[in-house]
Design a protein around this motif. Structure first.
Motif, PDB file in Angstrom:
ATOM      1  N   VAL B 159       2.925 -35.196   2.521  1.00 26.01           N
ATOM      2  CA  VAL B 159       2.264 -35.753   3.704  1.00 26.01           C
ATOM      3  C   VAL B 159       1.359 -36.855   3.184  1.00 26.01           C
ATOM      4  CG1 VAL B 159       0.753 -35.231   5.645  1.00 26.01           C
ATOM      5  CG2 VAL B 159       2.319 -33.484   4.791  1.00 26.01           C
ATOM      6  N   ILE B 160       1.512 -38.059   3.704  1.00 29.23           N
ATOM      7  CA  ILE B 160       0.768 -39.186   3.117  1.00 29.23           C
ATOM      8  C   ILE B 160      -0.237 -39.763   4.099  1.00 29.23           C
ATOM      9  CG2 ILE B 160       2.647 -39.780   1.539  1.00 29.23           C
ATOM     10  CD1 ILE B 160       3.332 -42.120   3.441  1.00 29.23           C
ATOM     11  N   HIS B 206      -0.641 -35.057   0.220  1.00 29.99           N
ATOM     12  CA  HIS B 206      -0.598 -33.597   0.137  1.00 29.99           C
ATOM     13  C   HIS B 206       0.829 -33.167  -0.150  1.00 29.99           C
ATOM     14  CE1 HIS B 206      -4.625 -32.961   1.823  1.00 29.99           C
ATOM     15  NE2 HIS B 206      -4.362 -33.976   2.627  1.00 29.99           N
ATOM     16  N   VAL B 207       0.973 -32.280  -1.133  1.00 28.53           N
ATOM     17  CA  VAL B 207       2.292 -31.677  -1.371  1.00 28.53           C
ATOM     18  C   VAL B 207       2.111 -30.167  -1.298  1.00 28.53           C
ATOM     19  CG1 VAL B 207       3.065 -33.602  -2.815  1.00 28.53           C
ATOM     20  CG2 VAL B 207       1.994 -31.603  -3.884  1.00 28.53           C
ATOM     21  N   PRO B 208       3.170 -29.384  -1.130  1.00 30.21           N
ATOM     22  CA  PRO B 208       3.005 -27.935  -1.071  1.00 30.21           C
ATOM     23  C   PRO B 208       2.395 -27.418  -2.367  1.00 30.21           C
ATOM     24  CG  PRO B 208       5.177 -28.560  -0.313  1.00 30.21           C
ATOM     25  CD  PRO B 208       4.554 -29.789  -0.885  1.00 30.21           C
ATOM     26  N   PHE B 209       1.490 -26.410  -2.221  1.00 34.82           N
ATOM     27  CA  PHE B 209       0.765 -25.877  -3.366  1.00 34.82           C
ATOM     28  C   PHE B 209       1.707 -25.416  -4.476  1.00 34.82           C
ATOM     29  CE2 PHE B 209      -1.350 -22.651  -5.871  1.00 34.82           C
ATOM     30  CZ  PHE B 209      -2.592 -23.205  -6.094  1.00 34.82           C
ATOM     31  N   THR B 210       2.746 -24.715  -4.058  1.00 33.45           N
ATOM     32  CA  THR B 210       3.674 -24.139  -5.043  1.00 33.45           C
ATOM     33  C   THR B 210       4.438 -25.226  -5.780  1.00 33.45           C
ATOM     34  OG1 THR B 210       5.123 -23.835  -3.162  1.00 33.45           O
ATOM     35  CG2 THR B 210       3.978 -21.889  -3.962  1.00 33.45           C
ATOM     36  N   THR B 211       4.798 -26.300  -5.070  1.00 35.26           N
ATOM     37  CA  THR B 211       5.490 -27.417  -5.695  1.00 35.26           C
ATOM     38  C   THR B 211       4.588 -28.042  -6.750  1.00 35.26           C
ATOM     39  OG1 THR B 211       6.381 -27.814  -3.488  1.00 35.26           O
ATOM     40  CG2 THR B 211       6.852 -29.473  -5.159  1.00 35.26           C
ATOM     41  N   PHE B 212       3.329 -28.270  -6.335  1.00 35.69           N
ATOM     42  CA  PHE B 212       2.337 -28.868  -7.227  1.00 35.69           C
ATOM     43  C   PHE B 212       2.163 -28.029  -8.500  1.00 35.69           C
ATOM     44  CE2 PHE B 212      -1.835 -29.900  -8.833  1.00 35.69           C
ATOM     45  CZ  PHE B 212      -2.014 -31.254  -8.555  1.00 35.69           C
ATOM     46  N   GLN B 213       2.060 -26.703  -8.258  1.00 37.55           N
ATOM     47  CA  GLN B 213       1.887 -25.735  -9.339  1.00 37.55           C
ATOM     48  C   GLN B 213       2.954 -25.938 -10.414  1.00 37.55           C
ATOM     49  OE1 GLN B 213       2.150 -21.851  -7.671  1.00 37.55           O
ATOM     50  NE2 GLN B 213       0.468 -21.034  -8.902  1.00 37.55           N
ATOM     51  N   GLN B 214       4.180 -26.066  -9.938  1.00 39.13           N
ATOM     52  CA  GLN B 214       5.300 -26.157 -10.860  1.00 39.13           C
ATOM     53  C   GLN B 214       5.380 -27.530 -11.531  1.00 39.13           C
ATOM     54  OE1 GLN B 214       9.172 -25.312  -9.120  1.00 39.13           O
ATOM     55  NE2 GLN B 214       9.318 -23.634 -10.579  1.00 39.13           N
TER      56      GLN B 214
END
Lengths: 232, 412
Positions: B159-160, B206-214
């Motif tokens: 989300v930008i 914003h990117v999904p937390f889990t995506t960011f995590q990885q």
């Protein structure tokens, strides 16, 4: 109608008091035309104020229309004034911002009479004093004599028992004075008690009875024998 | 009460007022000015309050931001100066341990080099859960925020912010569904948002937390978290409790003040609220004081009028006016004048507020927003006026009948 026994009145003047009326006995029957005469300071105005319930007496008895007057509160006094008494003053005492008709109608307002009827009655009385055409005029647009006639109409409008006139001609010239006295005579002829205060002999001579006051006492009380009748 | 509906009563009052046009006019202006000021000041105060509320409006105001730093005290064998990292598990524990927490959002932040076709730029990238949108209401211009499915499936979506859209895309170009590359990995754009003007968290993407995590290989570490309390909870207490729990979990001395930092939005908001409250108090004070001054002016002028009308009152009483009839008339005059002036002031005040609204309170830069006064407030002011008018009317009314009619008649 008016019965006064041993009436006293004093005014406080600083520490002393000024004893103005020192025991007046006076009995005025219904339909009389009485003049009270006296020099200024003789107590004649004070007497009229007490008779007119504008002031209270200190001692003695005063009966108005059979009712003993004592310890009146202002509300009761106002009702009695409205019911029994009509006032005519030397200085006319018209309300400046009301026209002739409204001035005449004012006592009826305090009597609680509806507006339309009030106007009608007031107009009748204005007609009676010959000022029907002046009904919409303000007092300052009227001459002295006209003002006093409006004041007389106002005094009569509640059909009082007694008309009290305090120097009614004091501020008028002799011609208008005569017409005012003529009017008072007419009222008296209709059966109303008229009580005039004056210091002018020729005015007093037009009444039926002259009471002379001096220093708070009546010095003479006699009927007028050769009543001056105003002739046209 | 019948006399109130009697045309004669009003005729008496109007003729009295008409006679004294100048003094009536001046009197009316006095009271009108008072209520005018009250209405305008209250409206302006409300406008400022609205503005503040709108500035804070898209952010839950009872929130606290918590982040970690370095310890400043040795504890349990650890030396001071040890860096502490917040873990995802901390969030769960805080949520379970402390009562009164409404939402809690763990966040990860990093930087990203973003490329799309021939455009590129450096922006901050954050890994977020959908819950962030509840804490800070994202103003979505198009598309959507991150959802549960994105988290679960570790989708490569983003989300930008509007600014990035402007830099990476052509004007009016459709961005939703397009791919952009962040640090060499392609993400699909699912939403565009406009960043809040007041509380900028500095997130561009914003990117999904889990995506960011990885992608960033952060394991269970998080950068910071936002905790919000529910309506009845004390956000300051929540901050204290949360920090204590965190210290316990991370083996930090309970009195260590550096290990965990916090910024309490509730506190900031409370200061603003207190300021607004103070301003409202001041407004009421000034307004009511002006009103009272105006009403006293009416009392004063009526007192002078009564003196001027002594002779007239004497005549009326000789003609049979009872004292209370005179009193009633003068008091009604006072009440009528104050009420009339009050209504006029309220109308003019409303007009002034409309003008302020049209010419000053428009646009995001305006110091006010929607300046209004509540009807109950107006009613209170109006009732106050009538009561004050009645009370102040008592003074001249009493004076009017305190003089004996005989003395009143002598007065010329």
């Amino acid at each position: 109608m008016i019965k006064i026994n041993n009436l006293h009145k004093s005014y406080p003047m600083g520490k002393d008091s000024l004893h103005v009326l020192k025991g007046i006995d006076l009995h005025i029957k219904e339909g009389e035309f009485v003049a009270i005469m006296g020099a200024s300071g003789s107590g004649k105005s004070t007497l009229l104020n007490i008779v007119g319930l504008l002031d209270e007496h200190d001692e003695g008895d005063y009966f108005l229309n059979g009712q003993k007057i004592e310890k009146l509160d202002e509300t009761k006094a106002a009702v009695l004034r409205n019911k029994f008494l009509g006032f005519v003053f030397q200085s006319f005492n018209l309300i400046a911002y009301k026209n002739a008709l409204e001035n005449v109608a004012l006592p009826l307002y305090y009597k609680g009479i509806a507006r339309k009827e009030r106007q009608k009655i007031a107009m009748d009385y204005l007609d009676k004093v010959g000022l029907k055409d002046w009904a919409k005029h303000l007092p300052n647009e009227l001459s002295g004599g006209q003002k006093q006639r409006v004041a007389i109409a106002r005094a009569l409008v509640t059909k009082p028992k007694v008309v009290l006139a305090d120097e009614p001609t004091g501020a008028l010239d002799s011609t208008t004075s005569e017409s005012v006295m003529e009017l008072l005579q007419e009222i008296n002829d209709e059966g109303m008690t008229v009580f005039v205060i004056t210091h002018e002999e020729d005015i007093a001579a037009q009444t039926d009875r002259i009471v002379r006051l001096k220093d708070g006492l009546i010095i003479s009380d006699e009927l007028v024998k050769n009543k001056v009748k105003i002739t046209e | 009460m019948r006399f109130l509906f009697d045309s004669d009563t009003w005729q008496e009052i109007f003729s009295g007022i008409k006679k004294n046009k100048t003094r009536t006019g001046i009197t009316i202006i006095g009271v009108m000015w008072g209520i005018f000021l009250l209405v305008v000041l209250l409206g302006a105060a409300k406008g400022i309050e609205n503005k503040f509320n709108s500035l804070f409006g898209d952010f839950a105001t009872n929130s606290v931001f918590i982040w970690s730093g370095q310890t400043s005290m040795p504890f349990k064998g650890f030396q001071e100066g040890r860096p502490v990292r917040l873990k995802l598990g901390d969030v769960e524990k805080i949520k379970n341990e402390i009562k009164g927490i409404d939402l809690i959002a763990p966040r990860s932040q990093g930087a990203g080099f973003v490329v799309r076709k021939f455009q590129s730029g450096n922006f901050s990238v954050s890994g977020d859960f959908p819950v962030l949108n509840k804490i800070q209401n994202k103003n979505m211009l198009s598309g959507r925020f991150i959802n549960v499915k994105d988290i679960k499936e570790k989708r490569k979506v983003c989300v930008i912010e509007e600014e990035i859209y402007k830099q990476l895309f052509e004007k009016n170009e459709e961005a939703i569904g397009e791919l952009i590359s962040i640090n060499g990995i392609n993400y699909k754009v699912v939403g565009i948002f406009k960043e809040s003007e007041t509380i900028r968290l500095g997130d561009n993407i914003h990117v999904p937390f889990t995506t960011f995590q990885q992608v960033y290989n952060r394991a269970d570490n998080i950068s910071w978290m936002i905790v919000t309390g529910n309506d009845s909870s004390d956000i300051e207490q929540i901050e204290k409790d949360a920090k204590l729990i965190l210290k316990n979990l991370h083996n930090v001395h309970p009195k260590d003040k550096r290990a965990f930092g916090g910024m309490n939005l509730g506190q900031m908001f409370q200061k603003v609220t207190e300021f607004l409250l103070g301003m409202q108090f001041l407004t009421w004070f000034v307004g009511i004081a002006t009103l009272i001054a105006g009403v006293f002016a009416i009392g004063n002028i009526l007192l002078i009028t009564v003196k001027e009308r002594t002779n007239e009152i004497g005549i009326r009483r000789a003609l049979g006016a009872k004292p209370w009839e005179i009193k009633r008339q003068i008091m009604l005059e006072a009440v009528f004048l104050t009420s009339f002036a009050g209504v006029l002031g309220i109308i003019l005040g409303g007009g002034a507020l409309m003008l302020i609204d049209t010419f000053i309170a428009q646009g995001p830069e305006a110091p006010l927003k929607n300046p209004t006064v509540d009807i109950p407030v107006i009613l209170i002011a109006a009732v106050t006026l009538v009561v004050l008018g009645t009370l102040i009317g008592l003074i001249p009314a009493h004076t009017a009948v305190s003089i004996k009619p005989i003395d009143a008649l002598r007065e010329e």
